[in-house]
Structures are given as structure tokens and as C-alpha cells.
Enzyme design. Sequence first.
Site, mmCIF file in Angstrom:
data_model
loop_
_atom_site.group_PDB
_atom_site.id
_atom_site.type_symbol
_atom_site.label_atom_id
_atom_site.label_comp_id
_atom_site.label_asym_id
_atom_site.label_seq_id
_atom_site.Cartn_x
_atom_site.Cartn_y
_atom_site.Cartn_z
ATOM 1 N N ASN A 1 39.334 -40.333 5.268
ATOM 2 C CA ASN A 1 40.224 -39.840 6.324
ATOM 3 C C ASN A 1 40.733 -41.042 7.121
ATOM 4 O OD1 ASN A 1 41.410 -38.637 8.549
ATOM 5 N ND2 ASN A 1 39.470 -37.862 9.412
ATOM 6 N N LYS B 1 42.879 -41.073 9.427
ATOM 7 C CA LYS B 1 43.264 -40.724 10.804
ATOM 8 C C LYS B 1 44.659 -41.306 11.112
ATOM 9 C CE LYS B 1 38.427 -40.325 11.829
ATOM 10 N NZ LYS B 1 37.337 -40.375 12.797
ATOM 11 N N HIS C 1 38.987 -30.659 12.265
ATOM 12 C CA HIS C 1 38.313 -31.923 12.577
ATOM 13 C C HIS C 1 38.005 -31.980 14.076
ATOM 14 C CE1 HIS C 1 37.588 -36.183 13.183
ATOM 15 N NE2 HIS C 1 37.330 -36.242 11.891
ATOM 16 N N GLU D 1 38.249 -34.229 16.210
ATOM 17 C CA GLU D 1 39.264 -34.864 17.050
ATOM 18 C C GLU D 1 40.383 -33.877 17.374
ATOM 19 O OE1 GLU D 1 39.835 -38.320 14.583
ATOM 20 O OE2 GLU D 1 37.819 -38.978 15.136
ATOM 21 N N GLU E 1 29.943 -32.798 10.518
ATOM 22 C CA GLU E 1 30.277 -34.032 11.218
ATOM 23 C C GLU E 1 29.791 -33.974 12.656
ATOM 24 O OE1 GLU E 1 33.651 -36.303 9.154
ATOM 25 O OE2 GLU E 1 34.562 -34.976 10.620
ATOM 26 N N GLY F 1 32.844 -42.320 14.475
ATOM 27 C CA GLY F 1 33.467 -43.518 15.029
ATOM 28 C C GLY F 1 32.574 -44.302 15.976
ATOM 29 N N SER G 1 30.291 -42.056 10.736
ATOM 30 C CA SER G 1 29.816 -43.432 10.534
ATOM 31 C C SER G 1 29.165 -43.679 9.173
ATOM 32 C CB SER G 1 28.872 -43.841 11.672
ATOM 33 O OG SER G 1 29.574 -43.825 12.911
HETATM 34 P P1 PGA Z 1 33.973 -42.238 10.947
HETATM 35 O O1 PGA Z 1 34.802 -40.864 10.979
HETATM 36 O O2 PGA Z 1 33.539 -42.444 9.516
HETATM 37 O O3 PGA Z 1 34.939 -43.284 11.411
HETATM 38 O O4 PGA Z 1 32.802 -42.048 11.846
HETATM 39 C C1 PGA Z 1 34.421 -39.761 10.221
HETATM 40 C C2 PGA Z 1 35.396 -38.629 10.405
HETATM 41 O O5 PGA Z 1 35.871 -38.421 11.529
HETATM 42 O O6 PGA Z 1 35.725 -37.912 9.441
#
Ligand code: PGA
Length: 268
Positions: A13, A15, A99, A101, A172, A178, A218
Amino acid sequence: MSHGHRRPIVAGNWKMNGTQEQAVTITRDLLKGFHATPQIEVVLFPPFTVLQKVGELLRASSISLGAQNIHWESKGAFTGEISAAMLKELGCKVAIVGHSERRQFFGETDATVRKRLKATLEAGLNGILCVGETLQQRQQGKTWEIIETQLQAALEGIEPLTAKAQLIVAYEPVWAIGTGQNATSVQAQEVHEKIRRWLAGRFGQAAADAIRIQYGGSVKAENAAELMAQPDVDGALVGGASLEPKGFLSIIESTVQTKEAGCSTHSS
Ligand code: PGA
């Protein structure tokens, strides 16, 4: 529980990252190092603006293309949204839905997540449904309560596995996204197992055994093997580390190797 029949899925992803030039570089570097194998499914989720470009580059490969979000209507006055039909035209096979976010920053609710997921599957796209608790919710001991609510709401009236589309669940934990702080493999397995048990209660054991549950938050080259060694972890949804082809390739390789090793242990 045996997982030999579930094909692991590793997703990248991106983003809101990737100019045209960066997208081409990342995709080319990835393709150079990628060895296609039927043991794994790999999907990239670049931003909408480079879907076409990345799709062209991926066309001859077994890596598929996906969208980071999707709208539930097929067309109309919905400024800023993109429909399943539009995504299919660009060659998308999968969409991420709900997601954290989007839930945190863009007003996504359980109700809109459900509409998006329903439209995704009905259009013949696979849907990755994201669920996860915040740090505060975990500290209050509400992790499962939150995830169960999210699953229940998103999957109301949904057929998870049909001839044309499959549901994938991504666990998640919001506190792991992140932040560089991944869930431990024990924490991940604990929630994944509960999700699978919930799916079994809702859709039957056979469906629950077939639905893939990815871990996200992460994931990087250094922790992928340990997470993937868990029996109910069927792949990874990778954010930051998917922008680095070398690291992403090594997550893919660890997943293949770990799952193969797991399968031979199970069958012996
Ligand atoms: P990250 O994001 O690997 O940067 O922690 C994972 C995600 O949001 O799918």
C-alpha cells in the site's frame, strides 16, 4: 490449524506516495527482483494517479493491481470518488476498504465501509477489509470488542466468497501503522485466530478456513518471517516498506519460505 490451502497474499500500500517517475522506478525495480511463484499472491496499491502507468508495467507479470479506496455507486455526482467500474477499466483486481487512515482522517464509518465492501465484491473485485484497534482501545482491554464490531458492521449481508470475488481481512492495529512498532507475532496470532473463529461462526468453518487474514502495521524485512510463521497470519499489508523494492522483495521471499516450511511441518 492447517493453513496449507490458503495462498498467502502480500500487498504493498503506497498510500499518498509516488509521482509518475517514482512509480515507474519502484515498479521496474520490483519486477527485476521478483520471481513469480504460484505459492504467493502479490498486489500493489499505488495512488489513483499512477494506476494506469503501474498497471501497464505489471501487465506481463503475475503481480496484480489494486485500489486504495473505492466508491459504492457506479457513477454520478460524487466529487473526488472513484467507482469499481473505473478501477476495473484500469485493470484493478482488488480494493482496500476501511483502512484506518480513511476511518481516522476522512470520516469513514462502519456503514460506509460496508457499502464500499459490498460494491467491491459485487463488481467482481477482491476486497481487503481493514480492521484494528487504537492504542487506547487496546490499553482499555477493548481490542476484540472493537474488531468484532467492525467485522459485524462491515460484513452484514455480505457474501465473502463467491465465484467472482473474495473477501480478505487485514488486521491492522492502528498503533502499529507507520510507527515502526509492529504487533508481536503472539499479539497478531491471538487476534487473527479470533477473527477466524468469528468468521467460522458467521460463515461456516469451510469459508473461515479459506478466507485470508493479513497482518498490517510496520511489517518490514526484519520482522516478516516471524509474523508469517503464525498459523493464522496469511500474508501482509505493507505500507512504508513497500516503497523500497529490496525490502518489499525480501518480505515476499520470507513469506514464501516461512509458509512453505510451515506446510511441510504440518503435513509431516
Ligand atoms: P505501515 O502501514 O507498513 O507503513 O505501518 C501499513 C498499512 O497502513 O497498511
